[in-house]
Design a protein around this motif. Sequence first.
Motif, short mmCIF file in Angstrom:
data_model
loop_
_atom_site.label_atom_id
_atom_site.label_comp_id
_atom_site.label_asym_id
_atom_site.label_seq_id
_atom_site.Cartn_x
_atom_site.Cartn_y
_atom_site.Cartn_z
N VAL A 229 15.81 18.83 27.59
CA VAL A 229 15.80 18.33 26.22
C VAL A 229 14.56 18.85 25.50
O VAL A 229 13.48 18.98 26.09
N LEU A 230 14.73 19.16 24.22
CA LEU A 230 13.66 19.78 23.44
C LEU A 230 12.86 18.73 22.67
O LEU A 230 12.62 18.86 21.49
N ALA A 236 11.48 26.53 22.88
CA ALA A 236 12.40 27.66 22.92
C ALA A 236 11.76 28.90 23.54
O ALA A 236 12.39 29.59 24.35
N ALA A 237 10.53 29.20 23.17
CA ALA A 237 9.88 30.39 23.71
C ALA A 237 9.70 30.28 25.23
O ALA A 237 9.85 31.27 25.96
N GLY A 310 16.15 40.46 30.32
CA GLY A 310 14.71 40.45 30.14
C GLY A 310 14.32 40.01 28.75
O GLY A 310 15.09 40.12 27.79
N THR A 311 13.12 39.47 28.66
CA THR A 311 12.65 38.97 27.38
C THR A 311 12.03 40.09 26.55
O THR A 311 11.70 41.15 27.05
N LEU A 325 15.94 30.79 13.77
CA LEU A 325 14.77 31.12 14.57
C LEU A 325 13.55 30.30 14.13
O LEU A 325 12.75 29.87 14.95
N ARG A 326 13.41 30.08 12.84
CA ARG A 326 12.29 29.26 12.36
C ARG A 326 12.45 27.82 12.84
O ARG A 326 11.46 27.19 13.24
N GLU A 327 13.66 27.29 12.84
CA GLU A 327 13.89 25.94 13.34
C GLU A 327 13.53 25.82 14.81
O GLU A 327 13.05 24.77 15.29
N LEU A 328 13.74 26.89 15.56
CA LEU A 328 13.44 26.90 16.99
C LEU A 328 11.98 27.23 17.29
O LEU A 328 11.57 27.21 18.46
N GLY A 329 11.20 27.55 16.28
CA GLY A 329 9.81 27.94 16.50
C GLY A 329 9.66 29.34 17.04
O GLY A 329 8.66 29.66 17.68
#
Length: 332
Positions: A229-230, A236-237, A310-311, A325-329
């Motif tokens: 859970v976030l 996210a990162a 891979g990242t 993406l902004r919502e996820l940081g």
Amino acid sequence: MTDDLLSHHDVLLADLDGTLYRGPDPIPVAVEAVCDAAARGVPTVYVTNNASRSPSAVAAHLAELGFPAVVDDVRTSSQAGAAMLAEQLPAGARVLVLGTDALADEVRARGLVPVRTAEGAAAVVQGHSPDTGWRALAEAVVALGAGASWVATNVDLTLPTERGTLPGNGAMVQAVRTASGADPQVAGKPAARLLREAQGGATRPLVVGDRLDTDIEGANALGAPSLMVLTGVSGAADLLAAPPALRPTYLGAGLAALTRHPDELAPGPRAGWRLTAGPDGLRLTGDGVGSAEPALDALRTLCAAAWDHGTGPVVAGDDAAGAALRELGLGG
């Protein structure tokens, strides 16, 4: 018959800080989710690495917040640490306690003698206390130098609080490790022991937590599925960069995810989102149309790609992807 995530499990092994509450307040929907699970015959065992409070104090705090908790529902790393010591030491052995009186009480309950100085100590047990200082750490180093064994209730480097992230027991453990050259046995998460004891006779546990390097790694060590859970420490990162041992089975914004179908929560491609690999990294495009949680579905899509290939940098290919993406940081 309901076919949601909860229906596939017979016990929830739930972390506390960052999962059920944050500081003095319950996390939104958490109380309702745990009460609903209990009404459906799925109990929650409250599993915490924090060894500073007794199980009765933890249960009382949870009950005050509205969770259906009694003492027997709580499993702490202090209990696991004391049990480890009792398996290794004869009754009446002296144990140097670095931690609160609650940890000392668990040691005493196992037939061992808690002490606060190194003389004659057969073992050292170290748990979080906000009052641990240099003199206590020095006693531990002396005891270890004389041959005492060492159990750490947990090695969490940080502790989430209402004031922000603060040093955890692992930071103090690291000080003793550096000074003594010794390495502790670990009782709490991510070692499987604490979760295994919490599981009891259940056969279909679900580990629920907010931290990859304790809750999720512990679930994988146990061989049990997990819901990340976030609402707490890991974000996210951290998920995108997670090695295999730290990857969750399911991903949700919070405990409301228990009422979603498992397939909706598992990392993997999602309709409405597209990924392409390029020289600037993973490029996300789409709008998540039709999704109840567009940003979370974008993250599930990204996790599957990052774990397979891979990242790297994640960039937005359009405005909707940038907003997700902004919502996820993750920039955007």
